[in-house]
Design a protein around this motif. Structure first.
Motif, PDB file in Angstrom:
ATOM      1  N   VAL A 188      48.025  34.186   6.978  1.00  0.00           N
ATOM      2  CA  VAL A 188      47.525  32.874   6.960  1.00  0.00           C
ATOM      3  C   VAL A 188      46.400  32.726   5.831  1.00  0.00           C
ATOM      4  O   VAL A 188      45.877  33.853   5.382  1.00  0.00           O
ATOM      5  CB  VAL A 188      46.770  32.528   8.515  1.00  0.00           C
ATOM      6  CG1 VAL A 188      45.578  33.322   8.801  1.00  0.00           C
ATOM      7  CG2 VAL A 188      46.291  31.091   8.253  1.00  0.00           C
TER       8      VAL A 188
ATOM      9  N   GLY B  54      53.562  27.130  13.440  1.00  0.00           N
ATOM     10  CA  GLY B  54      52.647  28.252  12.602  1.00  0.00           C
ATOM     11  C   GLY B  54      51.602  28.609  13.690  1.00  0.00           C
ATOM     12  O   GLY B  54      51.663  28.520  14.797  1.00  0.00           O
TER      13      GLY B  54
ATOM     14  N   PRO C 253      49.735  26.189   8.392  1.00  0.00           N
ATOM     15  CA  PRO C 253      50.844  26.868   7.921  1.00  0.00           C
ATOM     16  C   PRO C 253      50.815  28.361   7.741  1.00  0.00           C
ATOM     17  O   PRO C 253      49.653  28.879   7.389  1.00  0.00           O
ATOM     18  CB  PRO C 253      51.201  26.390   6.565  1.00  0.00           C
ATOM     19  CG  PRO C 253      49.585  25.655   6.133  1.00  0.00           C
ATOM     20  CD  PRO C 253      49.023  25.433   7.563  1.00  0.00           C
ATOM     21  N   SER C 254      51.460  29.191   8.362  1.00  0.00           N
ATOM     22  CA  SER C 254      51.263  30.787   8.341  1.00  0.00           C
ATOM     23  C   SER C 254      52.873  31.421   8.422  1.00  0.00           C
ATOM     24  O   SER C 254      53.788  30.636   8.739  1.00  0.00           O
ATOM     25  CB  SER C 254      50.550  30.969   9.618  1.00  0.00           C
ATOM     26  OG  SER C 254      51.044  30.553  10.662  1.00  0.00           O
ATOM     27  N   LYS C 255      52.659  32.452   8.151  1.00  0.00           N
ATOM     28  CA  LYS C 255      53.778  33.460   8.192  1.00  0.00           C
ATOM     29  C   LYS C 255      53.729  34.448   9.622  1.00  0.00           C
ATOM     30  O   LYS C 255      52.781  34.954   9.530  1.00  0.00           O
ATOM     31  CB  LYS C 255      54.218  34.407   7.314  1.00  0.00           C
ATOM     32  CG  LYS C 255      54.644  33.673   5.943  1.00  0.00           C
ATOM     33  CD  LYS C 255      54.986  34.551   4.782  1.00  0.00           C
ATOM     34  CE  LYS C 255      55.445  33.813   3.457  1.00  0.00           C
ATOM     35  NZ  LYS C 255      55.366  34.667   2.313  1.00  0.00           N
TER      36      LYS C 255
END
Length: 370
Positions: A262, A293, A311-313
């Motif tokens: 993030v 997310g 928003p993130s992985k």
């Protein structure tokens, strides 16, 4: 009679720097004083609380060599408020005579022979030299997790773990732990064998303060019982703590159940919002959602509740963990990069670090609901 002339602001800054070695809790009146020694080539200003000592060399014109021992706070305030940028200080028996354009005064002093000797190192051959910028960043990253607890002395210290090829600097307050690793490309040393040194948190805080307004190279020296830090005109001497730093290797996550990548700015903004909502219940919940997310949630009984979706992985199974919001925000302050990786591990400690930098990590214990 001692007598010298100095620039007001230069002398004031030296007095303020040395004064930080004085403890507010001392019961010895002499330790509330500052020692001034006028010698050929300049003036030396010293203060100590018997745990640490700070010595500052000041460029000055010495007219007559000698010593003075005067109350630190009184002298620094007087010097700082003088109307002239040039000040003359002389002695009248044990008192200090202060003269400047438009001002003359006397400050009651103490016998300088009663001022304690700041110990020097028995052996100054063990030396590490580190660029100021590198050491300053390392200390700032580690001090965020340091403890000032008087009840657990082993935690009120910072560990310097010299392993010849690397230098690890570590602190913990039992809720979190921070470790920074410096490689030999970042420092030079003539110490041939591994060495662990435990320094009081206050010592390291003062080192960081001196580093913050300097540049160049800092020198660290150590012997059996004393540590010495030297930079330009500043010298700091400290006792080495005899406490035992906690064994912490077992709590470092080797792998993570769920990882989140993030942006630091996104998470920082979400934590500030959470802090407002949480109010007196400073707990924030991180919940991973592979489709949405990272969710940052907070709840305050008197205020309400709030949720940010970032928003993130996300890699790994869905996870929910609660943390102290300030402790989590402190981790972000310690990481200069915008790319943050958070490893969530259920009831076990989470790890927070730069996604691309393995030299620093911050471990944070989750808040487990009972």
């Amino acid at each position: 009679m001692m007598q010298f002339v100095a620039i007001r602001d230069v002398l004031k800054n030296a007095l303020l720097a040395a004064e930080r070695a004085i403890s507010a809790n001392t019961n010895l009146p002499i330790l509330k004083n500052i020692l001034i020694i006028a010698e050929k080539g300049g003036v030396v200003v010293s203060a100590t609380d018997l745990e640490i000592g700070i010595i500052v060399r000041v460029a000055a014109k010495t007219i007559q060599e000698g010593k003075l021992c005067v109350p630190a706070g009184t002298l620094s305030q007087l010097i700082g408020n003088l109307p002239s940028d040039r000040v003359e200080i002389s002695s009248s028996e044990i008192d200090a005579v202060i003269k400047a354009e438009g001002y003359e005064g006397i400050v009651k002093g103490a016998n300088p022979e009663e001022f304690p000797i700041i110990p020097s190192l028995e052996d100054s051959s063990n030396r590490i030299e580190i660029p100021v910028a590198i050491l300053q960043q390392a200390l700032s990253q580690v001090l965020v997790a340091a403890s000032n607890s008087e009840s657990r002395q082993e935690l009120a210290n910072v560990l310097f773990d010299y392993q010849v090829d690397v230098l690890k600097i570590v602190s913990t307050d039992s809720f979190r732990l921070a470790e920074k690793t410096l490689s030999t490309s970042q420092f030079t040393s003539n110490i041939q064998n591994p060495l662990k040194v435990l320094l009081p948190v206050r010592t390291v805080v003062e080192m960081a303060r001196i580093l913050s307004s300097s540049s160049g190279m800092a020198e660290l020296f150590v012997d059996r019982s004393q540590f010495l830090f030297r930079l330009d005109d500043y010298t700091l001497v400290s006792r080495i703590s005899e406490a035992r730093f906690p064994e912490y290797a077992a709590i470092i996550p080797k792998t993570n159940a769920t990882t989140v990548e993030v942006k630091k700015s996104d998470l920082g903004a979400a934590l500030r919002l959470a802090g407002v909502v949480a109010e007196k219940n400073p707990i924030v919940s991180l919940q991973t959602n592979s489709s949405k997310g990272l969710e940052v949630q907070a709840h305050g009984q008197a205020v309400g509740e709030g949720r940010s979706i970032l928003p993130s992985k996300i890699h790994g199974p869905a996870a929910v963990n609660s943390f102290n919001v300030k402790h989590l925000a402190d981790a972000l302050k310690a990481i200069p990069s915008e790319d943050i990786m958070i490893g969530l591990n259920g009831d076990r400690a989470a790890i927070i670090k730069d996604s691309k930098d393995e030299t620093y990590f911050y471990i944070l214990a989750p808040i487990v609901k009972t």
